[in-house]
Design an enzyme around this catalytic site. Structure first.
Site, PDB file in Angstrom:
ATOM      1  CD  GLN A  66      55.564  12.864  48.194  1.00  0.00           C
ATOM      2  OE1 GLN A  66      54.855  13.257  49.097  1.00  0.00           O
ATOM      3  NE2 GLN A  66      56.545  13.581  47.667  1.00  0.00           N
ATOM      4  CB  CYS A  96      57.737  15.468  54.677  1.00  0.00           C
ATOM      5  SG  CYS A  96      56.606  15.945  56.007  1.00  0.00           S
ATOM      6  CE  LYS A 135      58.012  18.399  46.009  1.00  0.00           C
ATOM      7  NZ  LYS A 135      58.293  19.005  47.332  1.00  0.00           N
ATOM      8  N   GLY A 208      59.189  25.082  44.816  1.00  0.00           N
ATOM      9  CA  GLY A 208      59.399  25.972  45.950  1.00  0.00           C
ATOM     10  C   GLY A 208      59.193  27.437  45.622  1.00  0.00           C
ATOM     11  N   GLY A 209      58.121  28.026  46.154  1.00  0.00           N
ATOM     12  CA  GLY A 209      57.912  29.466  46.050  1.00  0.00           C
ATOM     13  C   GLY A 209      57.474  29.972  44.694  1.00  0.00           C
ATOM     14  N   GLY A 230      53.295  24.423  43.825  1.00  0.00           N
ATOM     15  CA  GLY A 230      52.732  23.946  45.075  1.00  0.00           C
ATOM     16  C   GLY A 230      51.518  24.739  45.512  1.00  0.00           C
ATOM     17  NE  ARG A 231      53.462  27.077  50.299  1.00  0.00           N
ATOM     18  CZ  ARG A 231      54.278  27.949  50.890  1.00  0.00           C
ATOM     19  NH1 ARG A 231      53.826  28.680  51.893  1.00  0.00           N
ATOM     20  NH2 ARG A 231      55.500  28.109  50.466  1.00  0.00           N
TER      21      ARG A 231
END
Length: 323
Positions: A66, A96, A135, A208-209, A230-231
């Site tokens: 990226q 970002c 993205k 996302g989420g 993601g996280r």
């Protein structure tokens, strides 16, 4: 190999989390998931230590680089460097929201400059033979209508870009930290699903989420081409342990958390220079809900920073976890 799209399931580019060490761990659990690097700015790549920013283990393939930047010529130059380094894809960060990257005309702020993004994407596509993807968010600040995102995607697609990874939250560029921008703006999956309906020929990936494979499969069932985790992939690493079987229909056997840690110690960390803590910290997302898991994480946190710490510290912690 799977007959599915390369973008069917991926892990997100996350600063300080999507490191080579983490990507190596993820790859032990899943062979098909597409892994993204942390964002690297064009300035850092052109003026800094390229080995530091770009080196990766061959085991990580497929892996995407990226980039953060907005100057088309610099983006093209960096895309070519990435291709020559062996990356399988180049991705542009238009998501970002941090103040620092905004000042450099990087990240989510670029959503207000669709023609510039289009020029940057075209320059990269002309420079390399590997896929170039983007993205982005669903909007920024008051530019948060569906029409704004639709028109942004339509403009950028004129570059020849075919793959759009959409973080299903808008970014608020003033007043919220990057962390708050990952949590406070509401998720709007419906807009991403609508985007796929309006652009059926594009590959639309949602981010996302998303926390589980059940959620991932549900979103794929809505007609989306891919899901990016993601996280959750970092904070609960074993969520990836059944991706190949459940998302890609692969019959390969899964591996346990114990086997993952042992491989990591002997096949990866033992070959790395520098203090143990740099590699061991990525194991904190293991053994949630497993008897002894809390003891494992506590033992690591109390011992990996010691000057004489070596892989035996991790193996001693592992002995505290039930098999």
């Amino acid at each position: 190999m799977s007959e599915f799209s390369p973008w069917r399931f991926s892990t997100a580019p996350m600063m300080e989390w999507s490191t080579p060490a983490t990507r190596w761990l993820w790859r032990q659990l899943t062979q098909h998931t597409l892994l993204y690097t942390e964002m690297v700015t064009t300035g850092a790549l052109l003026n800094g230590d390229q080995n530091r920013f770009l080196d990766f283990d061959a085991a990580e393939h497929p892996v995407a680089l990226q980039l953060g930047g907005s100057n088309p010529a610099e983006l093209a130059q960096c895309a070519k460097i990435g291709q020559n380094w062996g990356y399988d894809e180049i991705n542009l960060n238009v998501g970002c929201p941090s103040d620092r990257v905004q000042k450099g005309m990087i990240g989510a702020a670029l959503m207000a400059h669709s023609e510039l993004v289009k020029d940057g994407m075209k320059a990269m596509l002309d420079a390399v033979d590997i896929p170039v993807t983007i993205k982005h968010r669903i909007g920024i600040d008051d530019h948060d209508s569906y029409e704004f995102m639709r028109d942004f995607v339509g403009t950028v697609a004129e570059s020849g870009c075919k793959v759009f990874i959409v973080h299903a939250r808008k970014a608020i560029l003033k007043g919220l930290s990057p962390k708050e921008n990952r949590e406070i703006p509401p998720l709007q999956y419906d807009k991403v699903i609508q985007l796929k309906q309006d652009f059926p020929d594009l590959t639309i990936v949602i981010n996302g989420g998303i926390k589980t494979l059940d959620e991932s499969q549900h979103l794929l069932d809505q007609g989306l081409d891919g899901v990016m985790l993601g996280r959750a992939a970092y904070q609960d690493i074993m969520v990836l342990s059944e991706v190949d079987q459940r998302i890609f229909g692969d019959s390969r056997p899964t591996i346990s958390g114990h086997e993952l840690v042992e491989r990591y110690c002997h096949d990866y960390i033992a070959k790395q220079p520098g203090p143990l803590r740099h590699s061991a910290k990525h194991l904190m997302g293991l053994f949630h809900g497993v008897p002894g898991g809390r003891k494992f994480r506590r033992y690591l946190s109390e011992n990996i920073h010691k000057d004489d710490a070596d892989i035996q510290v991790i193996l001693d912690a592992l002995a505290l976890v039930a098999k």
